[in-house]
Design an enzyme around this catalytic site. Structure first.
Site, mmCIF file in Angstrom:
data_model
loop_
_atom_site.group_PDB
_atom_site.id
_atom_site.type_symbol
_atom_site.label_atom_id
_atom_site.label_comp_id
_atom_site.label_asym_id
_atom_site.label_seq_id
_atom_site.Cartn_x
_atom_site.Cartn_y
_atom_site.Cartn_z
ATOM 1 N N HIS A 199 -7.574 17.837 -10.056
ATOM 2 C CA HIS A 199 -7.771 17.249 -8.736
ATOM 3 C C HIS A 199 -8.960 17.930 -8.046
ATOM 4 O O HIS A 199 -9.565 18.858 -8.568
ATOM 5 C CB HIS A 199 -6.499 17.393 -7.903
ATOM 6 N N TYR A 245 -0.569 4.933 -11.625
ATOM 7 C CA TYR A 245 0.233 6.083 -11.193
ATOM 8 C C TYR A 245 0.975 5.758 -9.900
ATOM 9 O O TYR A 245 2.169 6.053 -9.756
ATOM 10 C CB TYR A 245 -0.687 7.287 -11.000
ATOM 11 N N LYS A 249 5.101 5.627 -9.046
ATOM 12 C CA LYS A 249 5.748 6.369 -7.967
ATOM 13 C C LYS A 249 6.472 5.437 -6.994
ATOM 14 O O LYS A 249 7.564 5.763 -6.492
ATOM 15 C CB LYS A 249 4.723 7.236 -7.232
ATOM 16 N N SER A 275 3.625 10.767 -4.274
ATOM 17 C CA SER A 275 2.227 11.041 -3.961
ATOM 18 C C SER A 275 1.786 10.125 -2.840
ATOM 19 O O SER A 275 2.272 8.995 -2.711
ATOM 20 C CB SER A 275 1.362 10.801 -5.200
ATOM 21 N N SER A 276 0.829 10.576 -2.052
ATOM 22 C CA SER A 276 0.325 9.755 -0.954
ATOM 23 C C SER A 276 -0.423 8.533 -1.446
ATOM 24 O O SER A 276 -0.683 7.603 -0.663
ATOM 25 C CB SER A 276 -0.598 10.594 -0.056
ATOM 26 N N CYS A 277 -0.763 8.471 -2.746
ATOM 27 C CA CYS A 277 -1.472 7.302 -3.273
ATOM 28 C C CYS A 277 -0.584 6.059 -3.332
ATOM 29 O O CYS A 277 -1.061 4.970 -3.647
ATOM 30 C CB CYS A 277 -2.065 7.592 -4.641
#
Length: 326
Positions: free
Chosen positions: A180, A137, A141, A108-110
């Site tokens: 989301h 989260y 990742k 994920s881009s987070c």
């Protein structure tokens, strides 16, 4: 990948996993391994290992994960870090143990710092503090990327991590609290239209900028990367920093390379749904990261670009929502 290769799509019922299955089937792949959570609990190490031992997948798309929006991440931080760490560890280790040829880990881009330079390049990883609302989260990742990198260095595996921007599309989760931003907005505008409301309230100021990628485009990028010739694929797998002196994780961003404000997004969703009322912004609610735009030059340089416009993707997603709602 040979058309008859054994391909395991972990999380095949999810937004990305189901899109990967559709993409593979459309391209003529005939031996796609799929297991529901009831059939195979990936948090169970013994069950995961037994599955790999019996079915010997050659390629693995690791799309299984516990996911959710800001509310879900804030409400269940323990589950978000625990479940994702365990799933990743079990699948990646079993893949190595049973000789998987290539594995693709979906993140994920987070993973990138809250205040990362925009657009965010792959080497922004680990350069600053994360957004607090989804840090558990994100850390899970990041650990998955590091695990792929570590197995590549120590065992010579060929595990690649891909980091998508915000995803949406058919099969999304439209739960009123745990979804989301796009599915949440689609549901909110649809229900407001049904009730005849004249206003819709949006969380935050509407000023944060976000990039959105259609799930079928994400799937196509994943299959494109997994099918790369050996030399091109291997070049993406990172280097041993202690030897090369360079920070090169086995990581590729996947996105469209452009973003919109949440206010602009809400306006587009309203038009797609057919809501003609006004937007009200609840500034007491959190905005999250100010901007999240992916630098996708690495992927674009290999010859892949997203094909779906945001407007057409939203229309498809809304049709999917109305099918689920009826």
């Amino acid at each position: 990948m040979d058309k008859h290769a054994r391909i395991y799509v972990a999380g095949h019922r999810g937004l990305v996993g189901s899109a990967i299955v559709r993409n593979l089937e459309a391209k003529g792949y005939t031996h796609i391994l799929k297991r529901t959570h009831a059939e195979l609990d990936l948090t169970d190490a013994a069950a995961t290992d037994a599955f790999f031992a019996e079915h010997k997948p050659e390629y693995v798309f690791l799309a299984a994960a516990k996911v959710g929006g800001i509310v879900a991440n804030n409400s269940y931080p323990a589950e978000f870090i625990r479940d994702n760490l365990v799933i990743q560890a079990n699948v990646i280790h079993s893949a190595w143990k049973h000789g998987v040829t290539r594995l693709m880990f979906l993140g994920s881009s987070c993973i990138y710092p809250k205040m990362a330079p925009q657009p965010m390049r792959e080497d922004c990883l680990l350069t600053g503090p994360l957004e607090p609302t989804n840090r558990p989260y994100a850390l899970a990742k990041i650990a998955g990327i590091e695990m792929c990198w570590s197995y590549n260095r120590q065992y010579g595996t060929k595990y690649l991590a891909v980091m998508p921007t915000n995803l949406y599309g058919p099969g999304d989760n439209y739960h009123p609290e745990n979804s989301h931003v796009i599915p949440a907005l689609l549901r909110k505008f649809h229900e407001a239209k049904q009730r005849g409301d004249r206003t819709v309230t949006i969380w935050g100021t509407g000023t944060p900028r976000r990039e959105f990628l259609y799930s079928d485009d994400m799937a196509d990028a994943c299959v494109f990367l997994m099918k790369l010739p050996e030399d091109r694929y291997t070049s993406l797998l990172g280097s041993d920093e202690s030897v090369s002196g360079r920070f090169e994780p086995p990581l590729v961003n996947v996105g469209v390379g452009e973003d919109v404000t949440i206010k602009e997004l809400a306006g587009l969703v309203g038009k797609v749904v057919g809501f003609d009322g006004e937007l009200v912004f609840d500034t007491s609610k959190p905005d999250g990261t100010p901007r999240k735009l992916m630098d996708v030059s690495r992927l674009n340089g290999m010859g892949w670009r997203a094909a779906t416009t945001l407007r057409s993707g939203l229309a498809d997603a809304y049709r999917d929502f109305t099918r689920q709602a009826t």
